[in-house]
Design an enzyme around this catalytic site. Structure first.
Site, short mmCIF file in Angstrom:
data_model
loop_
_atom_site.label_atom_id
_atom_site.label_comp_id
_atom_site.label_asym_id
_atom_site.label_seq_id
_atom_site.Cartn_x
_atom_site.Cartn_y
_atom_site.Cartn_z
N LYS A 63 14.65 -21.30 30.70
CA LYS A 63 14.79 -19.88 30.34
C LYS A 63 14.50 -19.72 28.85
O LYS A 63 15.05 -20.43 28.03
CB LYS A 63 16.22 -19.42 30.65
CG LYS A 63 16.64 -18.07 30.04
CD LYS A 63 16.13 -16.90 30.84
CE LYS A 63 16.67 -15.56 30.28
NZ LYS A 63 18.10 -15.36 30.53
N ASP B 273 21.74 -9.76 37.33
CA ASP B 273 22.13 -10.00 35.94
C ASP B 273 23.56 -9.55 35.61
O ASP B 273 23.87 -9.26 34.45
CB ASP B 273 21.13 -9.32 35.00
CG ASP B 273 21.25 -9.76 33.55
OD1 ASP B 273 21.65 -10.93 33.32
OD2 ASP B 273 20.97 -8.95 32.65
#
Length: 412
Positions: A189, A322
């Site tokens: 990420k 998220d």
């Protein structure tokens, strides 16, 4: 989670995610964690448990391509200073909640590590299959740097709880990427732009130099794993896609050039619209500072516009949420928000087939097919005509199986 054994599901109305159609009632044999046989007629299997689904929809388990399973609070600075043992216990609660909502594979976007994934794989925690990146990689002052302007010390390690790891310059980002790969990361990420929850950056900033971005992508390519990039503005999105990232997370402020580049590079967009609505409504209660909640307004309304632009433009899109802290319970509401612009069959694909392709698991999950993992959900109703069947799991999802074992089962 119950131990796997032979199960025959009778009168199962199979949802074909690729065709976007219900196939009618079938019998399905689950054996050794996989779909062993699918027949239009009866399947005979001595000693198998037989379950009559009575025409209910049988479809593949759902996938969420952007979660933070360790984020028991929206205050990431607090998370970093919390005992990892406590964080793991709270993560187990979050994972069980995700399983109850029909999610059988999730991709963590910063925080989860190999130990948590192993606990899930061994059945010590009942939850979805967990893909993990360890810590998100961030530049100094980037979205993964949670120090306030008055904090100068940087105390970080790869084993402690927290969202990001700060690294600057090609040598440092190479070392950080290699450390996460060494620890078993299934993907990397990158924080490629500013964000809401970071105290010293701006939404509009780009982060990492192009050489740093390419160095991280190069390490991922060497390890044959994908790269997800947090990016809001078109400027940040476009440079990350050109650098070779596999997916853009959020993407609320993309433009026509972003759509062109995403398509040209075969990259995936992972919108996360429910988090912005949740932050506005309960971000402070979940632990996010009031001044950071205000940053949400910069991207809140733009998210749905960006989703529609990407969807109409043919971009490959996967489901993401998220969510943080107490907001995890709202994971399935992403279906409701997206349904304003996305057709139900395509929305089902975003949470199954498309995510499976993004994960590199299209040969194992995302379909009800012989030889695939028996990651399945039983649904009252037809999600292809009424997406609320998935958006309201407490009302419509009757059972969840992962690898042929029940994670959740009621009234079957």
């Amino acid at each position: 989670m119950t131990q796997p054994h032979d199960i025959v599901l009778r009168n199962a109305n199979i949802l074909d995610t690729e065709a976007g159609a219900l196939l009618g009632e079938h019998s399905v044999l689950l054996r050794d964690g996989r779909v062993a046989e699918i027949e239009t007629g009866a399947i005979r299997c001595d000693g198998a448990e037989e379950i009559d689904l009575k025409g209910r929809t049988l479809m593949p388990g759902l996938c969420d391509a952007h979660v933070h399973v360790t984020a028991f609070t929206a205050d990431f600075a607090k998370l970093k200073s919390t005992s990892p043992f406590y964080v793991a216990a709270r993560a187990a609660e979050t994972l069980r909640g995700m399983a109850s909502r029909g999610f059988t594979t999730v991709r963590d976007a910063g925080g989860a590590d190999w130990g948590l994934a192993k606990a899930v794989e061994e059945g010590r925690i009942d939850g979805p299959r967990l893909l993990f990146c360890g810590h998100a990689l961030s530049q100094t002052g980037g979205h993964g740097d949670l120090r306030g302007p008055g904090e100068d010390g940087l105390d970080q390690c790869f084993c402690c709880a927290g969202l990001g790891h700060v690294c600057d310059g090609v040598p440092e980002v190479l070392r950080a990427a290699r450390e996460e790969i060494r620890r078993g990361a299934t993907h990397l990420k990158i924080m490629a732009s500013g964000g809401v929850s970071s105290p010293t950056d701006r939404i509009t900033s780009t982060q990492f130099s192009e050489s740093e971005l390419r160095a991280i992508v190069g390490e991922a390519e060497a390890a044959l794993i994908p790269v997800m990039a947090h990016a809001y503005t078109a400027r940040a999105i476009n440079r990350a896609v050109r650098a070779g990232v596999t997916s853009i997370e959020h993407g609320n402020l993309l433009d026509d050039e972003s759509v062109r580049l995403l398509n040209a590079h075969g990259a995936t967009l992972v919108p996360t619209l429910i988090i912005y609505r949740s932050l506005v409504e309960e971000g402070e209660a979940a632990g996010l500072a009031a001044d950071l909640v205000k940053k949400t307004w910069d991207v809140l309304d733009a998210g749905l516009v960006a989703l529609e632009k990407a969807y109409r433009g043919g971009v490959h899109i996967a489901y993401g949420s998220d969510l943080l802290g107490q907001m995890h319970r709202r994971q399935s509401e992403e279906f409701t928000i997206r349904s304003e612009v996305v057709q139900p069959a395509d929305l089902v694909r975003q949470a199954t087939l498309n995510a499976a392709q993004l994960f590199g698991m299209a040969d194992r999950i995302g379909r009800v097919r012989q030889g695939f993992y028996a990651d399945l959900i039983v649904v009252d109703g037809d999600p292809l005509s009424d997406i609320s069947c998935l958006a309201q799991p407490e009302r419509h999802i009757r059972a969840v199986l992962k690898g042929g074992s029940f994670l959740n089962r009621r009234d079957l």
